[in-house]
Design a protein around this motif. Sequence first.
Motif, PDB file in Angstrom:
ATOM      1  N   ASP A 191       0.849  -1.193   0.000  1.00 59.31           N
ATOM      2  CA  ASP A 191       0.000   0.000   0.000  1.00 59.31           C
ATOM      3  C   ASP A 191       0.881   1.237   0.000  1.00 59.31           C
ATOM      4  O   ASP A 191       1.019   1.930   1.002  1.00 59.31           O
ATOM      5  CB  ASP A 191      -0.926  -0.026   1.227  1.00 59.31           C
ATOM      6  CG  ASP A 191      -1.881   1.159   1.262  1.00 59.31           C
ATOM      7  OD1 ASP A 191      -2.055   1.799   0.209  1.00 59.31           O
ATOM      8  OD2 ASP A 191      -2.436   1.450   2.323  1.00 59.31           O
ATOM      9  N   THR A 192       1.491   1.519  -1.136  1.00 61.33           N
ATOM     10  CA  THR A 192       2.409   2.657  -1.211  1.00 61.33           C
ATOM     11  C   THR A 192       1.688   3.990  -1.132  1.00 61.33           C
ATOM     12  O   THR A 192       2.289   5.007  -0.811  1.00 61.33           O
ATOM     13  CB  THR A 192       3.211   2.597  -2.526  1.00 61.33           C
ATOM     14  OG1 THR A 192       2.301   2.560  -3.631  1.00 61.33           O
ATOM     15  CG2 THR A 192       4.092   1.365  -2.559  1.00 61.33           C
ATOM     16  N   SER A 193       0.391   4.006  -1.412  1.00 57.39           N
ATOM     17  CA  SER A 193      -0.358   5.265  -1.401  1.00 57.39           C
ATOM     18  C   SER A 193      -0.943   5.593  -0.030  1.00 57.39           C
ATOM     19  O   SER A 193      -1.389   6.712   0.198  1.00 57.39           O
ATOM     20  CB  SER A 193      -1.498   5.195  -2.415  1.00 57.39           C
ATOM     21  OG  SER A 193      -2.466   4.242  -2.011  1.00 57.39           O
ATOM     22  N   GLY A 194      -0.976   4.623   0.891  1.00 56.63           N
ATOM     23  CA  GLY A 194      -1.580   4.854   2.192  1.00 56.63           C
ATOM     24  C   GLY A 194      -3.084   4.874   2.178  1.00 56.63           C
ATOM     25  O   GLY A 194      -3.716   5.388   3.101  1.00 56.63           O
ATOM     26  N   ARG A 195      -3.703   4.284   1.148  1.00 53.51           N
ATOM     27  CA  ARG A 195      -5.162   4.321   1.050  1.00 53.51           C
ATOM     28  C   ARG A 195      -5.833   3.364   2.030  1.00 53.51           C
ATOM     29  O   ARG A 195      -6.997   3.528   2.360  1.00 53.51           O
ATOM     30  CB  ARG A 195      -5.590   3.975  -0.376  1.00 53.51           C
ATOM     31  CG  ARG A 195      -5.177   5.015  -1.409  1.00 53.51           C
ATOM     32  CD  ARG A 195      -5.492   4.560  -2.822  1.00 53.51           C
ATOM     33  NE  ARG A 195      -4.718   3.371  -3.191  1.00 53.51           N
ATOM     34  CZ  ARG A 195      -4.833   2.759  -4.371  1.00 53.51           C
ATOM     35  NH1 ARG A 195      -5.697   3.203  -5.272  1.00 53.51           N
ATOM     36  NH2 ARG A 195      -4.086   1.708  -4.644  1.00 53.51           N
ATOM     37  N   LEU A 196      -5.118   2.354   2.493  1.00 51.36           N
ATOM     38  CA  LEU A 196      -5.694   1.397   3.428  1.00 51.36           C
ATOM     39  C   LEU A 196      -4.973   1.392   4.771  1.00 51.36           C
ATOM     40  O   LEU A 196      -5.595   1.238   5.813  1.00 51.36           O
ATOM     41  CB  LEU A 196      -5.660  -0.013   2.829  1.00 51.36           C
ATOM     42  CG  LEU A 196      -6.213  -1.149   3.698  1.00 51.36           C
ATOM     43  CD1 LEU A 196      -7.690  -0.910   4.019  1.00 51.36           C
ATOM     44  CD2 LEU A 196      -6.041  -2.488   2.999  1.00 51.36           C
ATOM     45  N   SER A 197      -3.662   1.589   4.735  1.00 53.76           N
ATOM     46  CA  SER A 197      -2.862   1.482   5.951  1.00 53.76           C
ATOM     47  C   SER A 197      -3.223   2.578   6.943  1.00 53.76           C
ATOM     48  O   SER A 197      -3.404   3.732   6.569  1.00 53.76           O
ATOM     49  CB  SER A 197      -1.369   1.583   5.613  1.00 53.76           C
ATOM     50  OG  SER A 197      -1.005   0.591   4.680  1.00 53.76           O
ATOM     51  N   ASP A 198      -3.317   2.197   8.223  1.00 50.78           N
ATOM     52  CA  ASP A 198      -3.541   3.186   9.268  1.00 50.78           C
ATOM     53  C   ASP A 198      -2.239   3.730   9.825  1.00 50.78           C
ATOM     54  O   ASP A 198      -2.227   4.741  10.518  1.00 50.78           O
ATOM     55  CB  ASP A 198      -4.392   2.593  10.397  1.00 50.78           C
ATOM     56  CG  ASP A 198      -3.772   1.345  10.990  1.00 50.78           C
ATOM     57  OD1 ASP A 198      -2.920   0.741  10.314  1.00 50.78           O
ATOM     58  OD2 ASP A 198      -4.140   0.971  12.112  1.00 50.78           O
ATOM     59  N   VAL A 199      -1.111   3.064   9.513  1.00 52.39           N
ATOM     60  CA  VAL A 199       0.210   3.539   9.921  1.00 52.39           C
ATOM     61  C   VAL A 199       1.119   3.520   8.703  1.00 52.39           C
ATOM     62  O   VAL A 199       1.274   2.479   8.068  1.00 52.39           O
ATOM     63  CB  VAL A 199       0.803   2.651  11.044  1.00 52.39           C
ATOM     64  CG1 VAL A 199       2.211   3.121  11.392  1.00 52.39           C
ATOM     65  CG2 VAL A 199      -0.078   2.678  12.272  1.00 52.39           C
TER      66      VAL A 199
END
Length: 490
Positions: A277-285
């Motif tokens: 998830d390089t875009s941070g669309r799902l990651s919370d951290v």
Amino acid sequence: MRVAADVGTLELADYQRAVRLLLRHPLITAAYPDRGALPLVRRWAAHLRTDLFEVLGYRLLTTGDTARLLRVHDELDATRPALTRTGRPFDRRRYAYLMLTLAALGRAGAQIALGELADAVAADAVRIDGLGMDTERKADRDAFVDAVAWLEQRGALALADGSAADWVNNPDRAEALYDIDREIVGVVYRPSRVLQHLRSVTALLDTDHGLAQGQATMRRTAARRARRLVLEQPVVYYADVDESLRGQLRSPALIEDLERLTGLGVERRAEGVAIIDTSGRLSDVRFPGAGTIAQAALLLAARIATYCGPSNRRSRPARLPAPTAAERLAESAARIDSALPYHGVLAALEDPAGPAGPAAEARIPDPASDRASDRAPETEPAGHPFLPDAWLRGAMRQITGEYGSAFGANWRADPDRLLDEAVALLAALRLVAVVEGGVLALPLLARYRGVTAEVKPRAQPHTQPRAQPTVAPTRAAELSQPTLFEGSPE
């Protein structure tokens, strides 16, 4: 079953955005996390309900003004806490006040004054050993209002008049009035089990693994668990799961299902599997990230990876086995169970077939337990590089000396505290495992080998007397989400 079977190619990205939104925010209301979230989820509700259950075993409940995703919990995870008004994780007192506030709101009408709500919570809290709540103490008022603010952010409460901050500072002279959204209050907390008879937090986990079910059902259950682990964890190591899950993690269908469901890439390496998830669309951290702790953790990860790498031929660190999933579960469960109020457990609802008490609950079978007996000989790990506390303290002092101008003054003055916070972040990302006397470097840490950093001046308005420097990893764009392991792709 094909994921998003009836979703057209042109609409697939919109559907995947709704999936990521629900996974990131299991409770969605008209105002939380934003006003566009609920219409998007409601548009795809039928497809989401089917796919999330078939792929992950999750249930989606929708009402007129809410969407609630009921997850299945496989592990105890302390990395996603509720946050206070200042962004700090809730402590046990705040969690207790939050639950008591929800109970009080369930008995209230359409509106309630903050002082009245506080009195109701205090009356319940005083009956719980070790808790209590004294509205004359500012610390207790702060903790209570943090719980109220958490509910207000999600729309369960709406400020109609007054100020909660003024009430905290002077409850005799200030007040606040809230409108209650009973629909949201009802869906905020939906436990997966009846809580009155639980003797251990492990009873909240998904411990029914089909021991009396057919082979097809058991395979479907294992497949769902494997997808959940990849989706919920930064990385899933093959060595940390039993043989049935290892086979599911290696299945081509797992990558196909998760990539089509989320719109993100899945990478499989010799040691395990991770969603990218390089875009941070799902990651919370995000890691690397902003702030002193994240920057220090990145620099520490780079030093550990270099020290453990093949280029270091002079001082090879010792290798030790990492704690098993069962050991991590037992440690976390014991810590949580130590605070359970057992005198309130309804004995009539306990399982008569087994012995009572937390020890009995802790023996519930877990698919990641007893790995030594389940694991095939060829997958037995040789161990992971061990970094003792003394080495870590020395490394952090070197980092603080080189890059201290980028860190806050309080962190520069307390490198040991900065080390604790940085190690905690790396452990949450499964880059290291904390053990007695130090940490173990896990395979995913290898991707940070060779990272370099430089101190760059942070842009400031011209009115500032001088610029504050910041650590800027030169490969930050590549490192938004871990993708490299020690081993080669499968």
